[in-house]
Design a protein around this motif. Structure first.
Motif, mmCIF file in Angstrom:
data_model
loop_
_atom_site.group_PDB
_atom_site.id
_atom_site.type_symbol
_atom_site.label_atom_id
_atom_site.label_comp_id
_atom_site.label_asym_id
_atom_site.label_seq_id
_atom_site.Cartn_x
_atom_site.Cartn_y
_atom_site.Cartn_z
ATOM 1 N N GLU A 303 0.822 -1.206 0.000
ATOM 2 C CA GLU A 303 0.000 0.000 0.000
ATOM 3 C C GLU A 303 0.861 1.264 0.000
ATOM 4 O OE1 GLU A 303 0.022 -2.151 2.574
ATOM 5 O OE2 GLU A 303 -1.664 -3.474 2.069
ATOM 6 N N LEU A 304 0.340 2.296 -0.651
ATOM 7 C CA LEU A 304 0.967 3.609 -0.641
ATOM 8 C C LEU A 304 0.016 4.598 0.018
ATOM 9 C CD1 LEU A 304 2.441 3.773 -4.267
ATOM 10 C CD2 LEU A 304 3.730 3.509 -2.141
ATOM 11 N N PRO A 305 0.532 5.624 0.691
ATOM 12 C CA PRO A 305 -0.336 6.608 1.351
ATOM 13 C C PRO A 305 -0.856 7.684 0.405
ATOM 14 C CG PRO A 305 1.937 7.112 1.828
ATOM 15 C CD PRO A 305 1.951 5.837 1.021
ATOM 16 N N PHE A 306 -0.755 7.442 -0.895
ATOM 17 C CA PHE A 306 -1.231 8.387 -1.901
ATOM 18 C C PHE A 306 -1.654 7.572 -3.120
ATOM 19 C CE2 PHE A 306 3.426 8.216 -1.725
ATOM 20 C CZ PHE A 306 3.715 7.621 -2.948
ATOM 21 N N PRO A 307 -2.497 8.124 -3.970
ATOM 22 C CA PRO A 307 -2.973 7.353 -5.132
ATOM 23 C C PRO A 307 -1.883 7.192 -6.185
ATOM 24 C CG PRO A 307 -3.847 9.584 -5.181
ATOM 25 C CD PRO A 307 -3.148 9.444 -3.864
ATOM 26 N N ALA A 308 -1.953 6.074 -6.887
ATOM 27 C CA ALA A 308 -1.048 5.827 -8.007
ATOM 28 C C ALA A 308 -1.730 6.270 -9.297
ATOM 29 C CB ALA A 308 -0.699 4.348 -8.086
ATOM 30 N N PRO A 309 -0.973 6.803 -10.253
ATOM 31 C CA PRO A 309 -1.577 7.201 -11.527
ATOM 32 C C PRO A 309 -2.012 5.973 -12.331
ATOM 33 C CG PRO A 309 0.802 7.447 -11.606
ATOM 34 C CD PRO A 309 0.467 7.098 -10.199
ATOM 35 N N PRO A 310 -2.852 6.165 -13.345
ATOM 36 C CA PRO A 310 -3.362 5.019 -14.112
ATOM 37 C C PRO A 310 -2.287 4.190 -14.807
ATOM 38 C CG PRO A 310 -4.665 6.995 -14.546
ATOM 39 C CD PRO A 310 -3.474 7.432 -13.758
ATOM 40 N N ASN A 311 -1.144 4.797 -15.101
ATOM 41 C CA ASN A 311 -0.092 4.060 -15.814
ATOM 42 C C ASN A 311 0.907 3.393 -14.870
ATOM 43 O OD1 ASN A 311 1.093 6.433 -14.916
ATOM 44 N ND2 ASN A 311 2.388 6.695 -16.730
ATOM 45 N N ALA A 312 0.548 3.254 -13.578
ATOM 46 C CA ALA A 312 1.470 2.685 -12.598
ATOM 47 C C ALA A 312 0.927 1.388 -12.022
ATOM 48 C CB ALA A 312 1.722 3.677 -11.465
ATOM 49 N N ALA A 313 1.833 0.439 -11.797
ATOM 50 C CA ALA A 313 1.561 -0.776 -11.030
ATOM 51 C C ALA A 313 2.429 -0.720 -9.781
ATOM 52 C CB ALA A 313 1.894 -2.016 -11.858
ATOM 53 N N VAL A 314 1.877 -1.144 -8.649
ATOM 54 C CA VAL A 314 2.587 -1.068 -7.373
ATOM 55 C C VAL A 314 2.588 -2.437 -6.719
ATOM 56 C CG1 VAL A 314 2.715 0.044 -5.111
ATOM 57 C CG2 VAL A 314 1.856 1.334 -7.081
ATOM 58 N N SER A 315 3.761 -2.838 -6.203
ATOM 59 C CA SER A 315 3.881 -4.096 -5.485
ATOM 60 C C SER A 315 4.760 -3.865 -4.269
ATOM 61 C CB SER A 315 4.494 -5.176 -6.388
ATOM 62 O OG SER A 315 4.558 -6.425 -5.723
ATOM 63 N N ASP A 316 4.798 -4.866 -3.377
ATOM 64 C CA ASP A 316 5.706 -4.749 -2.233
ATOM 65 C C ASP A 316 7.131 -5.033 -2.687
ATOM 66 O OD1 ASP A 316 5.106 -7.420 -2.718
ATOM 67 O OD2 ASP A 316 4.834 -7.949 -0.615
ATOM 68 N N VAL A 317 7.358 -6.200 -3.244
ATOM 69 C CA VAL A 317 8.643 -6.555 -3.844
ATOM 70 C C VAL A 317 8.355 -7.351 -5.106
ATOM 71 C CG1 VAL A 317 9.971 -6.567 -1.692
ATOM 72 C CG2 VAL A 317 8.813 -8.644 -2.435
ATOM 73 N N ILE A 318 9.259 -7.271 -6.062
ATOM 74 C CA ILE A 318 9.145 -8.048 -7.297
ATOM 75 C C ILE A 318 10.511 -8.657 -7.576
ATOM 76 C CG2 ILE A 318 8.626 -8.034 -9.764
ATOM 77 C CD1 ILE A 318 7.002 -5.493 -9.337
ATOM 78 N N PRO A 319 10.616 -9.975 -7.740
ATOM 79 C CA PRO A 319 11.918 -10.563 -8.075
ATOM 80 C C PRO A 319 12.477 -9.959 -9.357
ATOM 81 C CG PRO A 319 10.352 -12.258 -7.414
ATOM 82 C CD PRO A 319 9.561 -10.983 -7.556
ATOM 83 N N TYR A 320 13.716 -9.498 -9.273
ATOM 84 C CA TYR A 320 14.312 -8.806 -10.409
ATOM 85 C C TYR A 320 14.490 -9.695 -11.638
ATOM 86 C CZ TYR A 320 15.262 -4.294 -8.207
ATOM 87 O OH TYR A 320 15.145 -3.044 -7.649
ATOM 88 N N ALA A 321 14.568 -11.000 -11.432
ATOM 89 C CA ALA A 321 14.725 -11.886 -12.592
ATOM 90 C C ALA A 321 13.546 -11.758 -13.549
ATOM 91 C CB ALA A 321 14.866 -13.339 -12.131
ATOM 92 N N GLY A 322 12.352 -11.505 -13.008
ATOM 93 C CA GLY A 322 11.189 -11.339 -13.855
ATOM 94 C C GLY A 322 10.960 -9.914 -14.305
ATOM 95 N N LEU A 323 11.442 -8.960 -13.531
ATOM 96 C CA LEU A 323 11.175 -7.545 -13.806
ATOM 97 C C LEU A 323 12.172 -6.907 -14.754
ATOM 98 C CD1 LEU A 323 9.775 -4.802 -13.176
ATOM 99 C CD2 LEU A 323 11.262 -4.642 -11.171
#
Length: 433
Positions: A303-323
């Motif tokens: 979670e973020l304490p502010f809204p994300a713009p429509p072109n954004a995806a937010v996660s806690d962590v993402i394995p760099y091998a896939g990202l």
């Protein structure tokens, strides 16, 4: 088979690379124990390593350091760096040493392989007479007559005036670090060691073996690099696992097929206040034709304490091998592990290095031509937008990132740590050694 003790400071950014090192030792058939905080015991136990927890040394939660170290409350910038070094690293060293000596008495090890910020491992090595190999998981901070003092985040001076500036700063350093030197001497005494030993500035590095993450392309040239230093590239497994089901953002298939550029935004895993970097990055790029991917750095807390713009995806962590294979530009607070991972993929960087080792890392990225140093940890949206436009428009940034990446890809860091450590042991075992 050798008996290995691995000492890891209990920070996520330290645990991940040292876990890869532990895994490499286990894969090579060695007996491995790991000394670290309770929160990270499972990461090593799952590999089959024995775990020795912090007991006498005060264990802590890296996301709430003031709870264990009240002197860190409300500290930022240089004040935070000095307080961190004193409270977290020096003042825990004697306790670390006691814990490690108890583990050695129970079952001796042949060599201790230590996170470079584990001063307790140095003291325990001195007590036990066993060899000590340092794994530097942050950029080298070994002082040099050719460079300004490490940690200031400034590049080496050019010409007579620049060299004079660096010499002046080197002369001032002992005055600035006098209290840290005294605290270190007290820690040695508390650990039961006699006066003397290596001075504070040299206490972070083994005199026999330093496995430095990174490559020379990211280090300033110097004529006095100690002979025991070897560069090992990135400290990640040679074959990283793909993201587990449910953790793969839904934008990845589209990104793999092309479309808008992907910009990854990360605040790192320490000092993870999202308003410092993620929020201004969203404000800067939320209306641009890019696909934003932000991570909060707090596992289980996307979670973020502010809204994300429509072109954004937010996660806690993402394995760099896939990202990272899909990322075009990374905006980062300058954590060394993330910077190396991005450069290994040839990704240019925009670095907002605010405190601790981050300004130093940002300066090195800019010096290598692989990105832009924003010279602040709290950039404005306008600064981020201007930097993104520069990096996107100038192919020299990507070319430099790929040059550094090619050097990083020549290494298998964890395996090389094993090889160099075994050579150290063989030299110690040789007749007459």
């Amino acid at each position: 088979m050798a008996s290995i003790m691995i000492a890891v400071m209990p920070f996520v950014g330290h645990v991940a690379p040292m876990r890869a090192v532990a895994e490499a030792f286990l894969a090579d058939g060695h007996r491995v124990r790991v000394y670290t905080g309770a929160a990270h015991a499972g990461a090593f136990a799952s590999l089959g390593a024995g775990v020795v927890p912090w007991r006498v040394a005060p264990d802590f939660d890296e996301h709430d350091l003031p709870a264990a170290f009240p002197a860190l409350r409300d500290r930022k910038g240089p004040a935070q760096m000095l307080a961190n070094v004193r409270e977290v690293f020096i003042n825990t060293a004697a306790g670390q040493c006691v814990d490690l000596r108890a583990a050695f008495d129970e079952e001796p090890w042949e060599v201790i392989v230590a996170d470079g910020l584990s001063l307790g491992a140095h003291l325990a090595s001195e007590h036990t007479g066993t060899p000590w190999a340092t794994v530097s998981i942050v950029p080298l901070t070994i002082p040099s007559r050719d460079l300004p003092p490490p940690g200031l985040g400034i590049r080496p001076g050019r010409g007579p005036l620049g060299r004079a500036r660096d010499a002046l700063l080197r002369g001032i350093l002992p005055l600035v670090s006098a209290r840290l030197e005294r605290d270190y001497r007290l820690a040695r005494s508390d650990a039961g060691l006699a006066p003397g030993g290596r001075p504070f500035g040299d206490a972070w590095y083994s005199p026999e073996l330093v496995c430095a993450s990174g490559v020379p392309e990211l280090d300033y040239p110097r004529r006095d690099l100690p002979s025991q230093v070897v560069y090992v590239g990135t400290l990640t497994p040679a074959a990283a696992a793909p993201p587990p089901p449910g953790r793969r953002p839904d934008w990845l298939p589209d990104a793999a097929a092309g479309g808008d550029p992907v910009v990854h935004v990360t605040q790192g895993t320490l000092n993870t206040e999202p308003r410092d970097l993620i929020q201004p990055a969203f404000a800067a790029l939320g209306r641009q034709r890019v696909r934003l991917v932000a991570v909060t750095g707090r596992r289980g807390r996307p979670e973020l304490p502010f809204p994300a713009p429509p072109n954004a995806a937010v996660s806690d962590v993402i394995p760099y091998a896939g990202l990272l294979p899909h990322v075009d530009v990374m905006i980062t607070n300058g954590g060394w592990g993330g910077v190396l991972a991005a450069l290994a993929h040839g990704i240019p960087l925009i670095v907002a290095g605010g405190d601790l080792d981050k300004p130093e890392i940002a300066a090195r990225v800019a010096w290598a031509g692989a990105g832009i140093d924003l010279r602040t940890g709290t950039p404005s949206p306008r600064q981020i937008l201007a930097a993104w436009r520069r990096v996107s428009a100038d192919p020299a940034f990507r070319a430099s990132a790929e040059r550094v990446g090619a050097a990083l890809r020549q290494h298998d860091g964890p395996a090389e740590v094993v090889q160099h450590t075994l050579r150290l042991l063989q030299a110690r075992r040789a007749p007459g050694a």
